[in-house]
Design an enzyme around this catalytic site. Structure first.
Site, PDB file in Angstrom:
ATOM      1  N   SER A   1       0.849  -1.190   0.000  1.00 48.25           N
ATOM      2  CA  SER A   1       0.000   0.000   0.000  1.00 48.25           C
ATOM      3  C   SER A   1       0.881   1.234   0.000  1.00 48.25           C
ATOM      4  O   SER A   1       2.048   1.180   0.389  1.00 48.25           O
ATOM      5  CB  SER A   1      -0.889   0.021   1.242  1.00 48.25           C
ATOM      6  OG  SER A   1      -0.123   0.374   2.395  1.00 48.25           O
ATOM      7  N   ASP A   2       0.325   2.353  -0.459  1.00 49.62           N
ATOM      8  CA  ASP A   2       0.963   3.616  -0.133  1.00 49.62           C
ATOM      9  C   ASP A   2       0.806   3.803   1.376  1.00 49.62           C
ATOM     10  O   ASP A   2       0.002   3.120   2.026  1.00 49.62           O
ATOM     11  CB  ASP A   2       0.335   4.771  -0.909  1.00 49.62           C
ATOM     12  CG  ASP A   2       1.321   5.910  -1.149  1.00 49.62           C
ATOM     13  OD1 ASP A   2       2.245   6.063  -0.329  1.00 49.62           O
ATOM     14  OD2 ASP A   2       1.160   6.645  -2.137  1.00 49.62           O
ATOM     15  N   CYS A   3       1.563   4.717   1.943  1.00 52.40           N
ATOM     16  CA  CYS A   3       1.680   4.747   3.402  1.00 52.40           C
ATOM     17  C   CYS A   3       0.403   5.218   4.070  1.00 52.40           C
ATOM     18  O   CYS A   3      -0.047   6.354   3.865  1.00 52.40           O
ATOM     19  CB  CYS A   3       2.883   5.582   3.803  1.00 52.40           C
ATOM     20  SG  CYS A   3       4.406   4.796   3.255  1.00 52.40           S
ATOM     21  N   ASP A   4      -0.170   4.289   4.833  1.00 51.63           N
ATOM     22  CA  ASP A   4      -1.437   4.449   5.546  1.00 51.63           C
ATOM     23  C   ASP A   4      -2.639   4.490   4.618  1.00 51.63           C
ATOM     24  O   ASP A   4      -3.744   4.875   5.040  1.00 51.63           O
ATOM     25  CB  ASP A   4      -1.420   5.673   6.460  1.00 51.63           C
ATOM     26  CG  ASP A   4      -0.584   5.434   7.714  1.00 51.63           C
ATOM     27  OD1 ASP A   4      -0.709   4.340   8.293  1.00 51.63           O
ATOM     28  OD2 ASP A   4       0.207   6.315   8.085  1.00 51.63           O
ATOM     29  N   ALA A   5      -2.475   4.046   3.373  1.00 47.56           N
ATOM     30  CA  ALA A   5      -3.631   3.932   2.482  1.00 47.56           C
ATOM     31  C   ALA A   5      -4.606   2.868   2.971  1.00 47.56           C
ATOM     32  O   ALA A   5      -5.796   2.922   2.632  1.00 47.56           O
ATOM     33  CB  ALA A   5      -3.172   3.616   1.059  1.00 47.56           C
TER      34      ALA A   5
END
Length: 789
Positions: A286-290
């Site tokens: 994932s993108d960060c905290d997506a």
């Protein structure tokens, strides 16, 4: 599952001690007798054997970007997040030393300027240096082996703050660029040992940060299937299907109602099934905290455990952040995920590490001996300089350039970019060994240099310091004004609100030009600005675009100004007029012209650009001619019958020989041969033209002819219908060379249309779980609120 929650907290507390990086001991350690240490076994079998030793708690706690490893098995902690967009970059997994060895790495130009070179061999060479230096950092325990690069989203809207990270706006160009890049980063397309693992991001439809109250974390991008296949997907298809990239990153936004990290259509149906991206158990982060965004603010999942379950089940194997470790235990307890799916994710990740030689003895693989002696070598320094030279693009020249510099000459270096240092790196950068500004390069000419920054930055409307500027201009023979935009205007989480030069900048340029001296403007920054007023000012002698040129960018610029090097870059994006921002909102994802949309990119834009995609001048003139085909009419059924490729769009059509002759006076120069296709075929409306091939030719002397071979495929000739199917249509075709075509070749396809690729149809749009209108976007610039149900 209380014990799992307790174990999670303990492991995450210890994860911060993941440095320095280490390797498992496959000789004497606890894993030495396990299949994971058997170099004769397949990566899949080796990773499967390793994960079979994990307890449930250990599995759950190794699903984040900071993996604690398994101490009892001698499996070290591992940081999956490293960056290397245009050089080894400062990021959670990269540890630069404060001085001495490993205190710097080669800093190349940003991809937007690399893209302007239209030189795929250059891209492979740059990527090879970057990944070699990354390996050296890893061998010293200063980085992992997985790098979350490249950003390969097409740069369709000039306001996008992260467009500087991409090679430009054209999907074919990006596809070719990333194919060359992955070759260099990973050490080939199917090597026994990857040099590093690259990560193509951000899949899919991601090209907005924060515009007019619309935030990337909650943005639901409405994209037609036709536009997805034709424009947003090709670079990622190149990554997965054609280049065998090791990892993908899903994006913050949703597409047509589904957050991308929870969308099995994008991650499984398209990526893994349709493109066949399963041969090496590749993984998705994932993108960060997506993952957290799936719950809020997307409001796609009703609960936190459901959010992580939706992501894991859809195929997102790794969470950048801690949401997986925190909420997967509850998801497992509630039956929202199962152990088989969890195992699948971990096996994919550790299979990747096997292919990097992580578990193998140092003496049996090619990269473990690399050290700081392989960082910022003389060859790497020359390449960083060459890359900047190749991308810098000449937009106007009244004959003043190249400058004739004499010992008695004096140069005024003016503007906020004149003495640029870290500005030249753009974003996602590391510590450079040196940063040679335009001012520094001018000072090496052994002439008088008068420097004044003035108040010329795009964020500064004042004129308090401009008296110094006029003093410098008064006592100089030549004026060089360097300004534009930088990371204070365009960056991650910061879209632009204007694509114009500021009034103060244009005013100052006009005043300096009025001196009647040779006046050169350097337009700097990634996203294009409307430089029409500058180009149309008869007192401005020359205009160059320099992007973010990296560690030797100032020297590259000055060598072009003085004629030591000749410019041959081409704009990798359209330079729109300033009022374009009032004609289409960033939230409009359509490419074709329509309501509140004059069309996007050079293919569809119906207005008059300040400068077109592919535009670039030289210090000489060129002519071009295309060799004739063996016929001018081709039967579609015959073309398809001769196709033996698994993916029919890759089947060759013809190779076009293009003769390019330097017909100028005395200047040797490179020339980027761009081939565009136009015509009347396929569904209406027809694009104005489409880039289908390019090749950079080098050092063409006056009077000399060089040959480019431009390879066209059946895919080059195809169009995409509304269902996303790629089809070869009958009709009239023409191949054009360059933006003002000196050569054109016409031909015809006859017969029935032929399907080259049948696109899997998307599921129906899903309703959101939100019960109100709390997380909504702002207005789209046309008076319409951006809300999708």
């Amino acid at each position: 599952m209380r014990s799992i929650f307790a174990f999670t907290a303990l492991i995450l507390a210890n994860a911060a001690s993941a440095y320095p990086f280490g390797f498992p001991d496959c000789v004497n350690g606890p894993l030495s007798k396990n299949t994971v240490c058997d170099t004769t076994a397949s990566p899949l079998d080796r990773a499967t054997a390793l994960i079979s030793l994990f307890t449930t708690e250990e599995k759950l706690n190794n699903t984040g970007s900071v993996s604690p490893g398994v101490p009892r098995l001698g499996l070290p902690p591992y940081q999956w997040w490293q960056e290397a967009l245009h050089g080894v970059a400062s990021s959670p997994g990269v540890n630069f030393s404060s001085s001495g060895n490993y205190s710097y790495a080669t800093s190349f130009p940003q991809p937007i300027l690399l893209g302007a070179a239209f030189d795929d061999a250059l891209i492979t060479a740059v990527a090879t240096v970057i990944s070699t230096e990354a390996r050296a950092f890893n061998n010293d325990g200063r980085a992992g082996l997985d790098f979350w690069t490249p950003n390969i989203n097409p740069f369709k809207d000039p306001r996008w703050g992260r467009g500087q990270e991409t090679p430009g706006e054209d999907p074919f160009h990006l596809s070719s660029y990333v194919h060359a890049l992955i070759d260099g980063l990973q050490g080939g397309y199917a090597p026994k040992y990857k040099r590093i693992v690259a990560t193509c991001k951000h899949w899919a439809g991601y090209d907005m940060e924060t515009w007019n109250g619309n935030f990337r974390y909650q943005w639901d991008a409405p994209i037609s299937t036709q536009d997805l296949v034709e424009y947003y997907a090709p670079p990622f298809q190149s990554c997965a299907r054609d280049s065998n990239v090791g990892a993908f990153m899903c994006s913050y936004n949703a597409v047509n109602g589904r957050p991308t990290c929870a969308d099995p259509y994008l991650l499984q149906t398209i990526l893994r099934e349709h493109w066949g991206w399963t041969n090496e158990q590749q993984w998705i982060t994932s993108d960060c905290d997506a993952i957290q965004n799936i719950y809020l603010p997307h409001e796609y999942a009703a609960t936190r455990p459901q959010a992580v379950a939706d992501a894991l089940n859809a195929g997102t194997d790794l969470n950048c952040g801690t949401y997986y470790q925190t909420h997967l235990p509850a998801a497992l307890e509630q039956g929202l995920i199962n152990i088989t799916t969890l195992d699948r994710a971990l096996i994919r990740q550790y299979s990747s590490l096997v292919r990097l030689g992580y578990f193998d003895p140092a003496d049996v693989q090619p990269y473990r001996a690399l050290n700081f002696g392989n960082v910022d070598t003389p060859q790497a320094q020359r390449l960083a300089y060459q890359a900047a030279v190749e991308g810098i693009t000449l937009l106007k020249n009244d004959g003043t350039l190249p400058l004739s510099i004499k010992p008695e000459s004096s140069i005024a270096m003016i503007g906020d970019w004149a003495n640029a240092t870290t500005q030249m790196q753009g974003n996602y950068y590391g510590i450079a060994p040196y940063l040679h500004s335009p001012l520094w390069a001018a000072q090496q000419l052994n002439v008088t240099v008068n420097y004044a920054a003035g108040d010329s930055s795009s964020g500064d409307p004042t004129t308090n310091n401009n008296l110094q500027v006029f003093a410098a201009a008064n006592k100089s023979d030549i004026i060089v004004f360097a300004s534009g935009i930088d990371n204070s205007i365009e960056s991650e989480d910061k879209d632009r609100v204007s694509i114009a030069w500021t009034g103060e900048q244009l005013d100052l340029i006009g005043e300096l030009a009025a001196y009647g001296k040779p006046m050169i403007v350097l337009q700097m920054g990634g996203g294009q600005m409307d430089s029409g007023p500058i180009a149309n000012n008869p007192n401005v002698s020359a205009l160059l675009w320099g992007g973010y040129p990296g560690q030797d960018g100032g020297l590259a610029i000055m060598d072009i100004l003085t004629g030591k090097k000749a410019p041959a870059g081409r704009l990798p994006q359209t330079q729109y007029p300033a009022n374009y921002i009032a004609q289409v909102p960033m939230t409009n994802m359509s490419l074709r012209p329509g309501l509140n949309n004059p069309g996007r990119t050079y293919k569809w834009y119906t207005g008059k650009p300040a400068f077109d995609f592919g535009y670039g001048l030289h210090y000489t003139n060129f002519s071009a001619s295309i060799g004739s085909l063996e016929a001018i009419t081709f039967n579609i059924s015959s073309l398809v019958a001769g196709c033996k490729e698994k993916y029919m769009d890759r089947c060759p059509f013809r190779s076009l020989p293009v003769k390019v002759t330097n017909i100028g006076g005395t200047r040797t120069s490179d020339y980027s041969t761009l081939a565009f296709l136009t015509g009347s075929f396929g569904p209406k409306p027809y694009p104005k033209k489409s880039l289908v091939a390019y090749q950079r030719l080098f050092n063409i002397s006056p009077g000399v002819t060089a040959m480019a071979m431009l390879n066209l495929t059946l895919g080059s000739l195809s169009r995409v219908d509304e269902m996303g199917n790629r089809i070869l249509y009958p009709g009239e075709y023409a191949t054009m060379i360059d933006t003002q075509p000196p050569a054109m070749l016409n031909f015809t396809l006859v017969g029935e249309p032929a399907m080259l690729d049948k696109w899997p149809q998307p599921p129906p749009r899903v309703p959101r779980n939100n019960t109100g209108n709390y997380f909504v976007g702002g207005f789209d610039g046309t008076g319409q609120s951006v809300i999708y149900s």
